[in-house]
Design an enzyme around this catalytic site. Structure first.
Site, PDB file in Angstrom:
ATOM      1  N   ARG A 149       1.062  -1.024   0.020  1.00  0.00           N
ATOM      2  CA  ARG A 149       0.265  -0.006   0.051  1.00  0.00           C
ATOM      3  C   ARG A 149       0.953   1.225   0.147  1.00  0.00           C
ATOM      4  NH1 ARG A 149      -2.252  -3.510   3.869  1.00  0.00           N
ATOM      5  NH2 ARG A 149      -4.375  -4.128   3.376  1.00  0.00           N
ATOM      6  N   LYS A 174      -2.338  -2.228   7.510  1.00  0.00           N
ATOM      7  CA  LYS A 174      -3.587  -1.761   7.694  1.00  0.00           C
ATOM      8  C   LYS A 174      -4.087  -2.389   9.021  1.00  0.00           C
ATOM      9  CE  LYS A 174      -7.985  -0.830   5.714  1.00  0.00           C
ATOM     10  NZ  LYS A 174      -8.793  -1.017   4.517  1.00  0.00           N
ATOM     11  N   HIS A 243      -1.963   2.590  -5.840  1.00  0.00           N
ATOM     12  CA  HIS A 243      -2.677   1.484  -5.589  1.00  0.00           C
ATOM     13  C   HIS A 243      -2.975   0.489  -6.813  1.00  0.00           C
ATOM     14  CE1 HIS A 243      -4.211  -0.142  -1.809  1.00  0.00           C
ATOM     15  NE2 HIS A 243      -5.386  -0.304  -2.256  1.00  0.00           N
ATOM     16  N   ARG A 246      -0.552  -2.115  -6.824  1.00  0.00           N
ATOM     17  CA  ARG A 246      -0.645  -3.031  -5.804  1.00  0.00           C
ATOM     18  C   ARG A 246      -1.754  -3.970  -6.712  1.00  0.00           C
ATOM     19  NH1 ARG A 246      -1.490  -4.559  -0.272  1.00  0.00           N
ATOM     20  NH2 ARG A 246      -3.587  -4.727   0.246  1.00  0.00           N
ATOM     21  N   HIS A 269      -4.679  -8.873   3.804  1.00  0.00           N
ATOM     22  CA  HIS A 269      -5.962  -8.961   4.087  1.00  0.00           C
ATOM     23  C   HIS A 269      -6.701  -9.749   5.062  1.00  0.00           C
ATOM     24  CE1 HIS A 269      -6.936  -7.746  -0.593  1.00  0.00           C
ATOM     25  NE2 HIS A 269      -6.530  -6.648   0.186  1.00  0.00           N
ATOM     26  N   TYR A 278     -10.327 -10.124  -6.813  1.00  0.00           N
ATOM     27  CA  TYR A 278      -9.257 -10.361  -8.175  1.00  0.00           C
ATOM     28  C   TYR A 278      -9.602 -11.421  -8.820  1.00  0.00           C
ATOM     29  CZ  TYR A 278      -6.576  -6.738  -5.529  1.00  0.00           C
ATOM     30  OH  TYR A 278      -6.368  -5.551  -5.011  1.00  0.00           O
TER      31      TYR A 278
END
Length: 301
Positions: A149, A174, A243, A246, A269, A278
């Site tokens: 990120r 995150k 992004h 990424r 994640h 994805y």
């Protein structure tokens, strides 16, 4: 609203920053969301947070919905309200959470935009003309190699690169989650060239991996501006943002490996449903190939 209400809001934002270690982006978003609600409360003559009723939360969200905000934005605003009232509840400043149980309207999740392999080659194989471009190419390579990120990339320190393990350590991803991800051969070469060039800059004791020409840690906005400059240089018509690199990392890796769990871990994640987006990107590509190639699927000229 009362002065006490402003103090409680400021304490909540400090709680996010220093105790929850939320990202500056999250803190800024929550601050804006709660400021919107405070304006609503002032218009409704609500002097204290404890006076707000669930129907007024719904009214506020309905007002926001009429502004044609996305479902994702409304969901975040509700999340900000729930978190704030949970904070007040723990401090016994309110007796209940009026935002609890209120749902934002559902919205379809938009598919992430990616670059194809040729477009990435056009970006990453462009020769660097100066020191800052050597740095830029190292950043683009690392984005694509390791799926970082933007906030993670600018937070990297020199010590976060493990050359022997050929990996990079993300200390504060995150949700403040740490992870270690591989660094590919091309990215390692680009980083070596950058570190050699970096040694000639007035970096002093700066620990940051990526710095500007005066030796300061790069800001996210600087990285975005530099990538926009490269977009123009490479002649891309589409919008290009960090992004997207990424997204391209995730899409290309999933396409080649089919290992959703591995891609989830590499991206950091917490929920695999976030990674599953994805699979839809890959299906779109396959569907396009099918439409073009299958004899019974081709459109008549």
């Amino acid at each position: 609203m009362e002065e006490e209400a402003s103090r409680q809001l400021a304490e909540f934002l400090d709680h996010l920053r220093y105790e929850k270690r939320a990202s500056p982006h999250t803190v800024d978003n929550y601050a804006r969301d709660l400021e919107q609600f405070r304006r609503f409360c002032a218009a409704e003559h609500i002097a204290r947070w404890a006076e707000a009723e669930p129907y007024q939360i719904r009214q506020h969200m309905a007002d926001r919905h009429r502004l044609e905000l996305s479902g994702r934005t409304l969901a975040r605003e509700l999340s900000a309200l729930r978190s704030f009232y949970d904070f007040l509840l723990r401090r016994q400043a309110v007796e209940r959470n009026p935002a609890k149980g209120i749902r934002a309207p559902k919205t379809g999740r938009s598919l992430p935009h990616t670059l194809d392999v040729d477009e990435l080659a056009s970006l990453l194989d462009t020769p660097a003309a100066n020191t800052l471009e050597v740095r830029d190419l190292a950043m683009w390579e690392l984005f694509y190699s390791s799926g970082l990120r933007l906030s993670e990339l600018v937070a990297l320190d020199l010590e976060d690169i493990d050359w022997s393990a050929q990996s990079v350590r993300i200390r504060h991803g995150k949700g403040d989650k740490a992870r270690v991800v591989p660094v590919g051969r091309h990215a390692r070469s680009a980083l070596e060239r950058w570190l050699e060039a970096r040694a000639a800059l007035p970096v002093a004791a700066e620990a940051a991996l990526f710095v500007g020409d005066k030796g300061q840690r790069l800001s996210p906005r600087t990285v975005q501006a530099r990538l926009e400059r490269w977009r123009k240089r490479c002649g891309f018509d589409k919008h290009l943002h960090p992004h997207m690199l990424r997204h391209s990392f995730a899409s290309h890796l999933l396409e080649s490996s089919g290992d959703l769990r591995a891609v989830q871990e590499l991206l950091g994640h917490s929920d695999i449903s976030t990674t599953q987006i994805y699979t839809h990107v890959d299906f779109q590509r396959l569907a396009a190939v099918y439409d073009q190639a299958h004899p019974r699927a081709k459109k008549r000229p």
